[in-house]
Design a protein around this motif. Structure first.
Motif, mmCIF file in Angstrom:
data_model
loop_
_atom_site.group_PDB
_atom_site.id
_atom_site.type_symbol
_atom_site.label_atom_id
_atom_site.label_comp_id
_atom_site.label_asym_id
_atom_site.label_seq_id
_atom_site.Cartn_x
_atom_site.Cartn_y
_atom_site.Cartn_z
ATOM 1 N N UNK A 1 18.023 93.257 35.727
ATOM 2 C CA UNK A 1 18.973 94.077 36.503
ATOM 3 C C UNK A 1 18.255 94.637 37.727
ATOM 4 N N UNK A 2 19.010 94.801 38.799
ATOM 5 C CA UNK A 2 18.411 95.251 40.059
ATOM 6 C C UNK A 2 17.868 96.670 39.936
ATOM 7 N N UNK A 3 16.722 96.891 40.561
ATOM 8 C CA UNK A 3 16.110 98.221 40.498
ATOM 9 C C UNK A 3 16.873 99.196 41.369
ATOM 10 N N UNK A 4 16.594 100.475 41.152
ATOM 11 C CA UNK A 4 17.267 101.513 41.945
ATOM 12 C C UNK A 4 16.916 101.359 43.411
ATOM 13 N N UNK A 5 15.638 101.059 43.679
ATOM 14 C CA UNK A 5 15.199 100.910 45.068
ATOM 15 C C UNK A 5 16.009 99.808 45.743
ATOM 16 N N UNK A 6 16.178 98.717 45.009
ATOM 17 C CA UNK A 6 16.934 97.601 45.559
ATOM 18 C C UNK A 6 18.379 97.997 45.826
ATOM 19 N N UNK A 7 18.971 98.677 44.833
ATOM 20 C CA UNK A 7 20.376 99.078 44.989
ATOM 21 C C UNK A 7 20.559 99.987 46.199
ATOM 22 N N UNK A 8 19.607 100.882 46.406
ATOM 23 C CA UNK A 8 19.703 101.786 47.556
ATOM 24 C C UNK A 8 19.637 101.029 48.860
ATOM 25 N N UNK A 9 18.748 100.037 48.901
ATOM 26 C CA UNK A 9 18.639 99.206 50.092
ATOM 27 C C UNK A 9 19.947 98.461 50.338
ATOM 28 N N UNK A 10 20.448 97.877 49.247
ATOM 29 C CA UNK A 10 21.648 97.045 49.349
ATOM 30 C C UNK A 10 22.831 97.837 49.883
ATOM 31 N N UNK A 11 22.857 99.126 49.537
ATOM 32 C CA UNK A 11 23.980 99.958 49.997
ATOM 33 C C UNK A 11 23.972 100.111 51.510
ATOM 34 N N UNK A 12 22.805 99.930 52.123
ATOM 35 C CA UNK A 12 22.692 100.225 53.555
ATOM 36 C C UNK A 12 23.178 99.071 54.433
ATOM 37 N N UNK A 13 23.431 97.930 53.816
ATOM 38 C CA UNK A 13 23.994 96.845 54.626
ATOM 39 C C UNK A 13 25.423 96.590 54.151
ATOM 40 N N UNK B 1 14.841 90.904 48.512
ATOM 41 C CA UNK B 1 14.372 92.277 48.697
ATOM 42 C C UNK B 1 13.670 92.427 50.044
ATOM 43 N N UNK B 2 12.799 91.462 50.353
ATOM 44 C CA UNK B 2 12.073 91.530 51.630
ATOM 45 C C UNK B 2 13.014 91.448 52.816
ATOM 46 N N UNK B 3 14.011 90.595 52.685
ATOM 47 C CA UNK B 3 14.981 90.457 53.773
ATOM 48 C C UNK B 3 15.731 91.769 53.983
ATOM 49 N N UNK B 4 16.078 92.396 52.872
ATOM 50 C CA UNK B 4 16.813 93.655 52.958
ATOM 51 C C UNK B 4 15.979 94.721 53.657
ATOM 52 N N UNK B 5 14.701 94.754 53.329
ATOM 53 C CA UNK B 5 13.817 95.741 53.949
ATOM 54 C C UNK B 5 13.827 95.556 55.461
ATOM 55 N N UNK B 6 13.704 94.308 55.885
ATOM 56 C CA UNK B 6 13.677 94.022 57.326
ATOM 57 C C UNK B 6 14.997 94.406 57.975
ATOM 58 N N UNK B 7 16.097 94.081 57.283
ATOM 59 C CA UNK B 7 17.414 94.347 57.876
ATOM 60 C C UNK B 7 17.663 95.837 58.016
ATOM 61 N N UNK B 8 17.286 96.568 56.983
ATOM 62 C CA UNK B 8 17.498 98.008 57.019
ATOM 63 C C UNK B 8 16.636 98.649 58.106
ATOM 64 N N UNK B 9 15.500 98.009 58.408
ATOM 65 C CA UNK B 9 14.636 98.515 59.475
ATOM 66 C C UNK B 9 15.234 98.239 60.851
ATOM 67 N N UNK B 10 16.281 97.413 60.930
ATOM 68 C CA UNK B 10 16.956 97.184 62.199
ATOM 69 C C UNK B 10 16.783 95.783 62.760
ATOM 70 N N UNK B 11 16.030 94.928 62.060
ATOM 71 C CA UNK B 11 15.822 93.594 62.603
ATOM 72 C C UNK B 11 17.139 92.813 62.569
ATOM 73 N N UNK B 12 17.427 92.047 63.634
ATOM 74 C CA UNK B 12 18.682 91.294 63.672
ATOM 75 C C UNK B 12 18.797 90.320 62.494
ATOM 76 N N UNK B 13 19.992 90.246 61.942
ATOM 77 C CA UNK B 13 20.244 89.351 60.813
ATOM 78 C C UNK B 13 19.856 87.916 61.159
ATOM 79 N N UNK B 14 20.153 87.525 62.399
ATOM 80 C CA UNK B 14 19.924 86.132 62.786
ATOM 81 C C UNK B 14 18.439 85.786 62.814
#
Lengths: 418, 268
Positions: free
Chosen positions: B1-13, B32-45
């Motif tokens: 099951x997804x960790x809390x940290x992951x769930x929190x990240x996922x909520x931000x996108x 997880x790594x992709x989510x970290x980058x996206x939440x930091x503002x890096x373009x999805x593309x």
């Protein structure tokens, strides 16, 4: 210019009818063969119906001031030819039978034997025409003989299918079951060698899917899958349920017809006018262009005259979402067209063909008792998994189709009256 | 099951972006790594490495400018325009500030096979490399698509192409004025090439002022066509620039799907 000829029986006949000899009612009692008599008596209505259909098409083809388009005229010709050919086969076989009958009491035993053989063969031909050929020809012709604009069975058989699934009551159970059904139809498509694409889906927070749209391409896919339209009900103990109680949840399925695309979105479009479609691309982008990098690509179409709206947002490409949205719009409009035709058809007749209300419960899947029941025909199959694997769906479809054709056939016969 | 940290990240996108990231990630850690980058503002593309453009999938790589949906839309319009204006003709195209090469590659995909020959120009070597990769992916290598690294603002520019005469010129030049550049959203400003965005004159029309004479030199006359993308509020001014140059006619201004005047189109 019509030349009317007065016969000794003082009845007026148009030249067209004279040139195609028309047996009068006397043929019903002409026979001197009892087996033939029996056949003709049992299928009297059918024979009258065939005669009537031929006459109608006869006149439609001859009239010059007919308002039918070239297409429906061509279709009439095609149907007329097939039916006429079958009728010719009938009269030929019938005449042969009567001739052969005279040899049944011949002195020569060889002649008698030959005559008996031939009689049996001819009776078989006549019987097959009555039970198979005529019914199938009549059923496959346009559902509304007069209107000429109605969609033929042949046309319907050429459509691909768009399946829309929406979660109903039951919360997460419903979403899980929806996901399950999506797999069922995908497997069914694979089993039938039909290409299947998931057009869009929306995951539910608690697992499963809130809705999904599948596209199943290939001739006959709509004809096979249309029987899935309606509410599917599942009864089982949810995975999360601690007290072992059975829950009931539902999924609404709508199967829409898809016609082969013709080029660009609006070109040569029969179902709608591009001017009537409002295209909205979601969310104002402010300055847009280089200034912005937003990833939403959602598109919403509104067809003003009908009020139909289609939203599509699943792909990253705004353009692809547009294309898919138009495809769904076309499918919904074609579906409407077919429904309207069906309703017009039922309004003209005694309504033996059941109307399909999209909100009717069509099937119940009971896990505990391992059975699936289709309520329209009361057919129960004992194997939930086999049904959900797509393997047994054909059994429901075949039974439903048979039932439908039986009703349509009875409707047709009722046209003739007593 | 997804960790809390992951769930929190996922909520931000957005749900949609989460789905796309999930579809692309080979495993949970990668996601997880992709989510970290996206939440930091890096373009999805940049994270996913590509973006759809018409029927094509265009590779994207920092810092080359990511193709926009507005550009996709007018390229489609242009393809229709061109096939009505020059039906069944072999087209010689030059795309200035080619970036990923998306415009001429989409045109090649939309117009009849074999009817397009195109040349992409960009000042950035990285962009030129990426454009060649995209051409190869799309199956449109030389001579359907080739690149040349060059600076279109340099006075020598037109001379390097003097031998050639083009039927169609496309251009999506940098058009953001300095005043607006500073207030761009972080995901654009912090990740995409400043030189692909910034037009260093107060009105942002630095590049457009150079275009009429370049087009005059490179476009065949008559029956040459050009199409340039413009920023919001720049449409009328750019139309005027071309009108004043007196070498062009039938100048049109096309709106994008969000009703912003986006493309100036004209003919020789």
């Amino acid at each position: 210019m019509h030349r009317f000829v007065q016969s000794s029986r003082t009845c007026l006949r148009k030249p067209s009818t004279l040139s195609k000899p028309r047996p009068t009612r006397r043929w019903l009692h002409d026979s001197s063969d009892s087996a033939l008599d029996a056949l003709e008596k049992d299928h009297a209505k059918l024979l009258r119906l065939v005669r009537r259909r031929i006459d109608v098409r006869n006149e439609a083809v001859d009239q010059t001031s007919n308002s039918s388009t070239e297409i429906s005229k061509a279709r009439y010709m095609k149907e007329y030819e097939r039916l006429n050919a079958a009728w010719s086969e009938w009269t030929r076989a019938r005449t042969s039978l009567l001739e052969t009958s005279t040899y049944l009491s011949d002195e020569d035993p060889t002649m008698r034997a030959l005559a008996n053989e031939e009689r049996a063969s001819l009776l078989s031909t006549l019987s097959s025409l009555l039970t198979s050929t005529f019914p199938s020809l009549l059923l496959s012709s346009a559902s509304s003989s007069a209107a000429g604009g109605a969609t033929s069975q042949e046309e319907i058989n050429s459509y691909s299918a768009l399946i829309e699934l929406k979660a109903g009551v039951g919360g997460s159970e419903s979403s899980l079951f929806l996901e399950s059904l999506t797999r069922t139809y995908t497997r069914f498509a694979t089993l039938n060698l039909l290409p299947c694409t998931l057009l869009q889906s929306s995951p539910s927070d608690s697992g499963g899917l809130k809705y999904a749209t599948l596209e199943i391409k290939g001739e006959g896919s709509y004809e096979k899958l249309r029987w899935e339209s309606g509410v599917h009900r599942v009864q089982r103990v949810p995975v999360t349920e601690t007290s072992g109680r059975t829950h009931t949840s539902t999924v609404a399925v709508v199967v829409l017809p898809l016609k082969e695309e013709r080029g660009d979105e609006g070109e040569g479009e029969e179902l709608f006018d591009m001017k009537d479609v409002r295209i909205e691309v979601m969310r104002a982008r402010g300055a847009g262009g280089q200034h912005v990098n937003k990833t939403e690509s959602a598109v919403r179409l509104t067809h003003e005259p009908s009020g139909i709206t289609v939203s599509m947002q699943d792909t990253r490409s705004q353009h692809k979402n547009r294309e898919k949205a138009f495809q769904v719009l076309r499918a919904r409009l074609l579906d409407r067209k077919l429904l309207a035709e069906q309703q017009a058809y039922r309004a003209e007749r005694r309504q033996l063909v059941k109307g399909a209300d999209r909100s009717d419960k069509v099937r119940t899947y009971n896990f505990a008792q391992n059975r699936v029941t289709d309520h329209r025909i009361g057919l129960t199959l004992n194997g939930v998994q086999q049904v959900l694997d797509g393997e047994w769906l054909w059994q429901f479809h075949d039974a439903l189709r048979e039932d439908y054709e039986k009703s349509r056939f009875e409707d047709l016969l009722s046209e003739v009256g007593e | 099951m997804a960790s809390t940290a992951f769930k929190n990240l996922a909520k931000k996108v957005s749900l949609q972006e989460l789905k796309w990231l999930r579809d692309s990630a080979p495993n949970q850690q990668a996601l997880h790594n992709m989510l970290v980058r996206r939440v930091a503002g890096e373009p999805l593309q940049y994270i996913l490495g590509n973006t759809p453009f018409g029927p094509l999938t265009i590779k994207t790589r920092p810092p080359t400018l990511i193709p926009r949906p507005e550009t996709e839309d007018w390229t489609y319009k242009l393809a229709r325009f061109v096939s009505q204006t020059f039906p069944s003709k072999q087209l010689n195209i030059v795309d200035l500030c080619t970036g990923t090469g998306c415009i001429p590659l989409l045109l090649s995909a939309l117009l009849p096979p074999g009817s397009v020959r195109s040349l992409g120009i960009d000042i950035s070597e990285l962009a030129c490399q990426l454009a060649l990769e995209n051409a190869a992916e799309a199956g449109f290598s030389h001579p359907v698509y080739r690149v040349q690294q060059d600076n279109i603002l340099s006075p020598e520019f037109s001379k390097t192409l003097q031998e050639q005469s083009f039927d169609l010129i496309t251009c999506n030049p940098p058009y953001i004025p300095p005043s607006e550049y500073h207030s761009l959203p972080a995901c654009v400003k912090d990740y995409e090439d400043r030189d692909a965005l910034l037009a260093d004159s107060p009105d942002g029309l630095l590049f457009y002022r150079a275009l009429p004479s370049i087009f005059k030199a490179l476009l065949r006359a008559p029956n040459g066509v050009f199409a340039v993308e413009v920023g919001h509020k720049q449409g009328e001014a750019v139309v005027k620039l071309f009108k004043d140059a007196r070498s062009f006619h039938s100048i049109e201004l096309w709106n994008d799907p969000w009703d912003i005047p986006r493309t100036v189109v004209g003919r020789t």
